[in-house]
Scaffold this motif. Structure first.
Motif, short mmCIF file in Angstrom:
data_model
loop_
_atom_site.label_atom_id
_atom_site.label_comp_id
_atom_site.label_asym_id
_atom_site.label_seq_id
_atom_site.Cartn_x
_atom_site.Cartn_y
_atom_site.Cartn_z
N TYR A 83 -3.80 1.69 -7.78
CA TYR A 83 -2.39 2.04 -8.22
C TYR A 83 -2.14 2.75 -9.53
O TYR A 83 -0.91 3.22 -9.77
CB TYR A 83 -1.85 0.47 -8.48
CG TYR A 83 -1.73 -0.26 -7.28
CD1 TYR A 83 -0.80 -0.14 -6.43
CD2 TYR A 83 -2.42 -1.17 -6.72
CE1 TYR A 83 -0.31 -0.67 -5.23
CE2 TYR A 83 -2.17 -2.11 -5.93
CZ TYR A 83 -1.13 -1.79 -5.17
OH TYR A 83 -1.08 -2.47 -3.73
N GLN A 139 7.49 2.44 -6.01
CA GLN A 139 7.95 2.97 -7.22
C GLN A 139 9.42 3.41 -7.19
O GLN A 139 10.33 3.27 -7.96
CB GLN A 139 7.41 4.56 -7.38
CG GLN A 139 6.13 4.35 -8.11
CD GLN A 139 5.24 5.77 -8.28
OE1 GLN A 139 5.24 6.66 -7.52
NE2 GLN A 139 4.62 5.59 -9.30
N ARG A 163 2.85 3.12 -2.37
CA ARG A 163 3.04 3.40 -3.80
C ARG A 163 4.47 4.09 -3.86
O ARG A 163 5.07 3.71 -4.87
CB ARG A 163 1.84 4.08 -4.32
CG ARG A 163 0.70 3.28 -4.64
CD ARG A 163 -0.50 3.83 -4.91
NE ARG A 163 -0.94 5.03 -3.95
CZ ARG A 163 -2.25 5.49 -4.09
NH1 ARG A 163 -3.07 5.14 -4.66
NH2 ARG A 163 -2.24 6.54 -3.04
N GLN A 182 0.72 -1.36 0.24
CA GLN A 182 -0.33 -0.06 -0.08
C GLN A 182 0.94 1.22 -0.04
O GLN A 182 0.38 2.27 -0.11
CB GLN A 182 -0.77 -0.10 1.09
CG GLN A 182 -1.90 -1.07 1.24
CD GLN A 182 -2.91 -1.31 2.17
OE1 GLN A 182 -2.66 -0.62 3.30
NE2 GLN A 182 -3.77 -2.21 2.15
N SER A 206 0.57 3.75 -12.81
CA SER A 206 2.16 3.34 -12.47
C SER A 206 2.52 1.85 -12.49
O SER A 206 3.67 1.53 -12.37
CB SER A 206 2.56 4.07 -11.15
OG SER A 206 2.29 5.49 -10.99
N TYR A 210 -1.70 -4.28 -12.27
CA TYR A 210 -2.47 -4.96 -11.29
C TYR A 210 -2.96 -6.19 -11.29
O TYR A 210 -3.79 -6.18 -12.48
CB TYR A 210 -3.22 -3.90 -10.34
CG TYR A 210 -3.93 -4.50 -9.16
CD1 TYR A 210 -3.28 -4.56 -7.97
CD2 TYR A 210 -5.14 -5.27 -9.20
CE1 TYR A 210 -4.07 -5.07 -6.83
CE2 TYR A 210 -5.81 -5.57 -8.30
CZ TYR A 210 -5.29 -5.54 -6.87
OH TYR A 210 -5.88 -6.21 -6.08
#
Length: 185
Positions: A77, A53, A49, A47, A80, A83
């Protein structure tokens, strides 16, 4: 006697696999790279993000999709990440094996994309996620189950539940039979 010993080695049981798993001395981390560019983690890292990244994660396989405490879908998400969600339960009756092939295919495609890095997660990153990664190693890298477990526990503390271990044993047996059939042909 040797033939009997070899035959016994060939047929593992859940208890044998639990002994291998019990030999792991690692602490459970939020995330670990268990195969080149393939990570197993928990819901907390999944969770985050920004952290994903920074790590270069491109694909996320959520093995606890729609479970309480597991936020995650393509909207969460954005663009990026790619999923995939599997609504698995960490229970003694859930048939996770129906997702073995699709999860392995998702992982494989993710790793084959340029600069692809795949995170497989569930709530704790011990049972559902590790089961799917083991299935991937068995299906795409032709690893016997025991070898796949031994490989993973060098990188992460995992512990698939007894039901999932039994499903993996079934997969292991199917793959061994298939290899023997291919050799005979």
């Amino acid at each position: 006697m040797t033939a009997q010993k070899n035959q016994r080695k060939e047929y593992l049981c859940v208890k044998d696999l639990e002994k291998v798993l019990d030999s792991c001395t690692l602490e459970l981390n939020q995330i670990d790279e268990v195969w080149p560019n393939l990570y197993i983690g928990n819901v907390r890292i999944a969770q985050n993000r920004a952290a994903l990244q920074r790590m270069g994660i491109t694909h996320i396989l959520n093995a606890a999709h729609s479970k309480r405490g597991s936020i995650g879908d393509q909207n969460f998400y954005g663009t990026s990440f790619v999923y995939c969600g599997i609504p698995a339960e960490d229970s003694s009756y859930f048939d996770l094996d129906i997702y073995f092939r699709s999860a392995a295919d998702f992982i494989h495609k993710g790793l084959k994309t340029p600069d692809g890095k795949v995170l497989v997660h569930c709530i704790m990153g011990m049972s559902r996620s590790s089961t799917l990664v083991l299935a991937y190693l068995m299906l795409y890298h032709h690893m016997p189950l025991r070898s796949a477990i031994q490989r993973l526990i060098r990188k992460r503390a995992i512990y698939p539940n007894r039901n999932f271990l039994a499903l993996l044993l079934d997969l292991d047996l199917q793959l061994k039979r298939k290899r023997k059939t291919c050799v005979l042909l």
